[in-house]
Design an enzyme around this catalytic site. Sequence first.
Site, PDB file in Angstrom:
ATOM      1  N   ASP A 174       0.820  -1.211   0.000  1.00  0.00           N
ATOM      2  CA  ASP A 174       0.000   0.000   0.000  1.00  0.00           C
ATOM      3  C   ASP A 174       0.854   1.260   0.000  1.00  0.00           C
ATOM      4  O   ASP A 174       0.447   2.292  -0.517  1.00  0.00           O
ATOM      5  CB  ASP A 174      -0.952  -0.002   1.198  1.00  0.00           C
ATOM      6  CG  ASP A 174      -2.058  -1.014   0.955  1.00  0.00           C
ATOM      7  OD1 ASP A 174      -1.850  -2.207   1.230  1.00  0.00           O
ATOM      8  OD2 ASP A 174      -3.108  -0.611   0.411  1.00  0.00           O
TER       9      ASP A 174
HETATM   10  O1  MRU Z   1      -7.708  -3.234   2.798  1.00  0.00           O
HETATM   11  P1  MRU Z   1      -7.387  -3.591   1.373  1.00  0.00           P
HETATM   12  O2  MRU Z   1      -8.142  -4.770   0.872  1.00  0.00           O
HETATM   13  O3  MRU Z   1      -7.510  -2.389   0.457  1.00  0.00           O
HETATM   14  O4  MRU Z   1      -5.843  -3.991   1.411  1.00  0.00           O
HETATM   15  C1  MRU Z   1      -5.219  -4.359   0.208  1.00  0.00           C
HETATM   16  C2  MRU Z   1      -3.798  -4.726   0.370  1.00  0.00           C
HETATM   17  O5  MRU Z   1      -3.228  -4.668   1.437  1.00  0.00           O
HETATM   18  C3  MRU Z   1      -3.063  -5.080  -0.890  1.00  0.00           C
HETATM   19  O6  MRU Z   1      -2.043  -5.992  -0.621  1.00  0.00           O
HETATM   20  C4  MRU Z   1      -2.443  -3.805  -1.498  1.00  0.00           C
HETATM   21  O7  MRU Z   1      -3.371  -2.781  -1.567  1.00  0.00           O
HETATM   22  C5  MRU Z   1      -1.911  -4.073  -2.870  1.00  0.00           C
HETATM   23  S1  MRU Z   1      -3.194  -4.369  -4.065  1.00  0.00           S
HETATM   24  C6  MRU Z   1      -2.416  -4.589  -5.564  1.00  0.00           C
END
Ligand code: MRU
EC number: 5.3.1.23
Length: 374
Positions: free
Chosen positions: A255
Amino acid sequence: MSNGVEQDKTLQAIRYKRGSLQLLDQRKLPLETTYLDIRDSKDGWVAIKDMVVRGAPAIAIAAALSLAVEVSNLGAFSGTPNDAASFLSSKLDYLVSSRPTAVNLSDAATKLKEIVQKAAATASEVPTVFQAYVEASEVMLQDDVASNKAIGHYGASFLQEQQTGPKNISVLTHCNTGSLATAGYGTALGVIRALHEKGVLERAYCTETRPFNQGSRLTAFELVHDNIPATLIADSAAAALMKAGRVNAVIVGADRVAANGDTANKIGTYSLALSAMHHGIPFYVAAPLTSIDLSLPSGKEIVIEERSAKELLHARGGLGEQVAASGISVWNPAFDVTPATVISGIVTEKGVVTKDGSDSFDIKSFVQKVESKA
Ligand code: MRU
């Protein structure tokens, strides 16, 4: 078509054509395929906050397009081109406030603001500014799949080169980083797809990813959809799986990656990295350059989103009935930060960043090198 299960098993998170945006309601997967109409930035903000759409790249693109739809359908706008740029900028700030951890959203907003400000500086009419915004947000949607395919290509080749054991590779992943988290193909899951396309994937293991179950609901859905040999494990089974010698590499998404390589990703990523290090298994992060935040020297400064207690107290990540004891207090961080020291490499659309002997990554130099070649 009665129970939803037989409906088209699409993996398309974002359906867009100029003036219209639909988001696949990921809260309903894998049981139902339902798209929600997104008419404006308010709808986009709510869809992101409520996890209709999630995953760092998908959040950024959905946010940008929700505002594109709003301005495409705007009747009259009274004001100057500069007023139009200010209107777009404040809507972008509002969209960025939906979820704090993924940098892709604020990165997209910054780039879009620059584009509209530039357009406003030379435009004689408001529609020119809106047009520049809409076109730039559409480019973000188009570019993402190509970027993910490049991540898949670099990651799969690198994992093959590093593989010392059997020819075929078994990989463990966490959360959902696939088509559903992007405009298509995916990042870490894109690497798994590319290994499978090359015929060298032995098996993909995916964690449930508690509490919201992005792994069991979304990643498992994508793996089954693509007929990739795959096994679901409880998050707490990961160390035992590694100890049993069933995993050759761990690959996750991101993220926000700080300049030294410290990586914020779905809660539980840090535990996986520590287990992998203990078992001598390489641990990789796969992410586009838009997930890298060079303004942060380390992961210490990354803001971690805390989500509602309901996600733990109720079944299905807060969407079902209460399952935990009433009255218990809850700590529910959505992400954690894995230190660069336990990360073996960062796979981007421009190649793999490695540590070259030191404890952390020099991502700034990597980006500079990439930019000087462009
Ligand atoms: O809470 P989320 O589902 O948005 O978290 C997503 C993640 O942690 C993913 O690993 C990250 O955003 C990468 S998506 C290509």
